[in-house]
Scaffold this motif. Sequence first.
Motif, PDB file in Angstrom:
ATOM      1  N   HIS A  71      29.420  31.628  15.881  1.00 47.96           N
ATOM      2  CA  HIS A  71      29.450  32.102  17.292  1.00 47.96           C
ATOM      3  C   HIS A  71      29.030  33.643  17.475  1.00 47.96           C
ATOM      4  O   HIS A  71      28.306  34.010  18.239  1.00 47.96           O
ATOM      5  N   ARG A  75      30.953  31.211  27.783  1.00 45.59           N
ATOM      6  CA  ARG A  75      31.177  29.875  27.011  1.00 45.59           C
ATOM      7  C   ARG A  75      31.436  28.783  28.189  1.00 45.59           C
ATOM      8  O   ARG A  75      32.024  27.858  28.249  1.00 45.59           O
ATOM      9  N   GLU A 104      24.461  26.889  18.489  1.00 39.65           N
ATOM     10  CA  GLU A 104      26.123  26.933  18.833  1.00 39.65           C
ATOM     11  C   GLU A 104      26.922  25.486  18.664  1.00 39.65           C
ATOM     12  O   GLU A 104      27.870  25.360  18.331  1.00 39.65           O
ATOM     13  N   ARG A 105      25.937  24.629  19.092  1.00 39.94           N
ATOM     14  CA  ARG A 105      26.600  23.278  19.254  1.00 39.94           C
ATOM     15  C   ARG A 105      26.211  22.566  17.967  1.00 39.94           C
ATOM     16  O   ARG A 105      26.708  21.247  18.217  1.00 39.94           O
ATOM     17  N   GLN A 137      21.606  28.072  22.009  1.00 43.09           N
ATOM     18  CA  GLN A 137      22.533  27.127  22.577  1.00 43.09           C
ATOM     19  C   GLN A 137      22.780  26.077  21.746  1.00 43.09           C
ATOM     20  O   GLN A 137      23.822  25.559  21.720  1.00 43.09           O
ATOM     21  N   SER A 162      25.457  33.986  17.316  1.00 46.45           N
ATOM     22  CA  SER A 162      24.607  33.475  18.535  1.00 46.45           C
ATOM     23  C   SER A 162      24.568  34.279  19.545  1.00 46.45           C
ATOM     24  O   SER A 162      23.841  34.659  20.544  1.00 46.45           O
ATOM     25  N   SER A 211      25.173  27.183  31.521  1.00 46.60           N
ATOM     26  CA  SER A 211      24.142  27.955  30.636  1.00 46.60           C
ATOM     27  C   SER A 211      22.953  27.089  30.396  1.00 46.60           C
ATOM     28  O   SER A 211      21.763  27.430  30.546  1.00 46.60           O
ATOM     29  N   THR A 212      23.032  25.945  30.065  1.00 46.44           N
ATOM     30  CA  THR A 212      21.970  24.925  29.693  1.00 46.44           C
ATOM     31  C   THR A 212      21.199  24.621  31.020  1.00 46.44           C
ATOM     32  O   THR A 212      19.720  24.704  31.213  1.00 46.44           O
ATOM     33  N   LEU A 223      21.771  36.103  21.671  1.00 44.25           N
ATOM     34  CA  LEU A 223      21.559  35.911  23.107  1.00 44.25           C
ATOM     35  C   LEU A 223      21.307  37.197  23.922  1.00 44.25           C
ATOM     36  O   LEU A 223      20.747  37.364  24.881  1.00 44.25           O
ATOM     37  N   ASP A 257      28.857  26.053  28.707  1.00 42.60           N
ATOM     38  CA  ASP A 257      27.755  25.613  28.217  1.00 42.60           C
ATOM     39  C   ASP A 257      26.767  24.704  29.206  1.00 42.60           C
ATOM     40  O   ASP A 257      25.777  24.861  28.991  1.00 42.60           O
ATOM     41  N   TYR A 270      26.178  32.795  31.338  1.00 42.15           N
ATOM     42  CA  TYR A 270      27.150  31.647  31.154  1.00 42.15           C
ATOM     43  C   TYR A 270      27.092  31.522  29.795  1.00 42.15           C
ATOM     44  O   TYR A 270      28.368  31.114  29.531  1.00 42.15           O
ATOM     45  N   ASN A 271      26.367  31.623  28.912  1.00 43.91           N
ATOM     46  CA  ASN A 271      26.651  31.381  27.602  1.00 43.91           C
ATOM     47  C   ASN A 271      27.604  32.429  27.199  1.00 43.91           C
ATOM     48  O   ASN A 271      28.372  31.746  26.237  1.00 43.91           O
TER      49      ASN A 271
END
Length: 989
Positions: A3, A135, A173-174, A170, A6, A140-141, A10, A137, A131-132
């Motif tokens: 994290h 947190r 991170e997932r 993104q 990332s 952000s996407t 970002l 998601d 937004y990322n």
Amino acid sequence: MKHLISILFLCLGLLVSRGQSKKEIDSLKQLLARNQSVQESVALNEQLFVSYLYASPDSANHFRKNIKAISEENDYVKGRYLYHSLSGRYHFAKSDIDSAFLHIEEASKIAEQLQNKSYLADCYKKIGVIYNIRRNDSLSTKYAYLALKNAKETDDWRTLSSIYILLGNQSFERTEYPEALSHYLKLDSIYTSQNELDKSLAAAYINVGMIYSELRDSKAVNYIEKGIEVYKNLEMEEGMYYGEVALATYYDLLQNDEKAIEHSLKAKDYYETYGDLRILSNIYRRLGGAYLQLDDLEKAEYYLLKASAIPENSQVGIHNVSNQTNLGDLYWHKKEYTKAIFHFKKAAEQIENGVENDAMPIQLPNIYRGLYDAYKDSKDYKNALAALEKQKELEASIQKSQNQLEVEELNKKYQTDKQQQEIQLLTSQSALAAQKSENQRNLFIAGISVLGLAFVTLFLLFQNKQKTNQRLRELESAKSKFFANISHEFRTPLTLISGPVAHQLSKPNLSAEDKTDLHLIRRNSDRLLNLVDQLLELSKIEVGHRKLMVSKGNMALFLKYLVEPFQYQAEQNGILLQSSIDETKEVWFDREIVEKTIGNLLSNAIKYHEGPGPIDFKAVLKNQEITISIVNGSNHITKEELPQLFDRFYQSNMLNPGVGIGLSLIKELVQLSKGKIKGFKPDPKTIGFEVTLPTSMAAFAKCDLIHGNEPIENRLLPELEHLNEDLPTDDFEDPKLPVLLIVDDNTEIRLFIKSLFLKEYQIIEAENGQQAADLAFKLIPDLIISDIMMPIMDGIEFSRVLKSDERTSHIPIILLTAKSGEENELTGLKAGADAYLVKPFKEEKLRIIIQRLMSIRETLREQLNKQVILKPQEIELTDPDNLLLDRIQRVLDRSLTDATFNASSFSEQVGLSRMQLHRKLKALTGFSTSEFLRIQRLKMATKLLKEGNANISEVGYAVGFNQPAYFSTAFKQHFGCSPSEYTKGNLVQ
């Protein structure tokens, strides 16, 4: 760790430009001094802003404000866009994410107005990055793909590539590694086709390397080294050394301790200078662990203790646990058992207190094994036995979980084998059937024909039923759509009724009879509007458009906040409303559904209450469910009629009022929230409603949860335990934060409001207007939120007192009250309040009002700061503010040029204490008293220089500076050039 990586990359999405050399900057300044075109001036100021952003933020801010001034003066829309876009970058660089977000949102609106796809892509990308970081998601996407859609319609390949790295991060991170690799490789393809190098490309290479590190694939080294090489070509040291950290991570995962140490040491010195505590803690931990594996205990202890000395809030939780475990192992090897026990215990406590990592509980048996060895070797056999038993218990629990997984796997395998056996059996039966005689075959064919005919018949019947069901669904949808459309149509005429009625009621000479009639019209139009809103809500539920928005929060605090306004309404009707609410702390619920349910039930209880008894409100938490009951007096409803109360517009007989659609709507909302509602009769003279709602996360679907948008008080629960402690009244923990005064005689309401703003303001509290006024005169807060109905001094009188005093007249005041109605609102506003909100209020609405009021104060400060000397009569201030500024102006006119005139003598001559004057000037101008005096003297100096006073030293002495050198230094710091340059006309406008 992942994290952290990332988030680091970002951030590169917003920081895209490299600075220019000093020679280039000087060239730009010369061009700017000669330039007359609006477009070219804005472009040059933009380039200078980018050049200064990280080298000198104050200078960058100067050029940012230049763009705003030029654009507003010339109504240059593109310039306004650039101002907000650059403001987003400026605040992001200062880690002020909220301000950055507001400016980028404003820039996106202007980009939409300009229909500029490149601008839109850049704005949406930055919103996605923020937004990322927050947190969230899903949002952000969403914005990342909006940015991608717009960027593909332009030739801006740099923006397109930065969007691909955002999408890749993104997915990374997932742990969606294939998708992440796809995005990073698209980025690589773009840069290869353009034959360009950029830090976005380097970041992508290193992230690809980190993905292969997670997979223990040797390709990781190749990609990380490619990233380091790009950073090296770009002369970006931070990227190069972060690549070394990434290589150390890879070799650490492979347990190649020598290589992990080699690359960690390469990065250590740089980050010790750079001061990044998160990365330093990771480097120290890795070095300590590697040296421990190599039995170099001295170096292991040195680095593990350095990692442990870094504050916990600057470390990732999983790393801190590993560090404490390593320290325990280290001291056990050194036979320092007391220290070993201390660190093993600390590691266990951190896991048991909720470190957010699924793998961490598996480490607990090893930690307790370490405790067992340390206790045993220190001859503390009692504690050694306890640690061993705990270890065995944990191992048994883990083994049980693994056994369950194995049983499930065996069951799946058994089911598969069983299906294969059944297939083989069917195959054998088919073979036997084929060998039967011809007569049996004919009989079989005949049977098949009959069955086929029956199947066709059943299929046709099923198809007709499907068509009928589809038609019914269409009719239901049409009905819901009709209700929604007709409800929207009702709102316009109802608004046109309410407006003229309110206008007539505002007239002073209305007769009592006319007032009664107009109030009757307004009450019923409001009731119709409420019914329309309920119909719209029901239509949303019926067509499936109303979705749950479940978040974690303190429901007890929320319920107390909801009940408080109804206690006032009940009191106005001569009714006692009693409440008993269990403490709930963190539970999961939909705030809007709970608010509508409680509001409707309490409103009905007060409206239909009969008899002398009280209304009882109870909330009990049990077995991960909360049961809320409301009981009030009622003689008309029988026990048999209770189930029918939830039917729309049910009416028991012509003499009793109907229930409308309120209870029907509440039933739908409660069921949507996985709960139950029922009516009951405690005794013949009372009626009650009981709502049961689940409070565990497991009760809701994943799509119902909104982790990223939790209300602020939910994210501050650890602090809420200390909210009732007295705050210091003279000194604040963080003087940079503005001061908020909350005034309410209800402790729970103060607690609720305090939880909303705990991170943004220094908060002081008062229980009544008199106590609040004393605090306000002493501390001069930046904002006040006050109740109206309070003992000793109410909110109306409190507002009048503060607005009529020159020390506090500038402070924005927001009144909160359970008293609704225009008359009450007008009374509050006439008393000087800046805004008026009725409880229960929406948190978002309160925040918007506060932002608007603070923005007005900021605009006022900017207007004052543009003046060479104060001119209060030209700026909209309250009368006390005008009087104070007039007095300040007279003092300045008399004493400003006196070199001995300082903050102490200034406050004495104005007639305020030093602290009061400091807070007042800070609110009106943004400067402290000393800064204000220095800037006023410098502004006077510019006036003298413009009038042709070329002798710099004489001008400095004339405006109150004792030392010419200090005058020149202060002048250059404030205006960006020396006094002599200013006189020659070289000041950048």
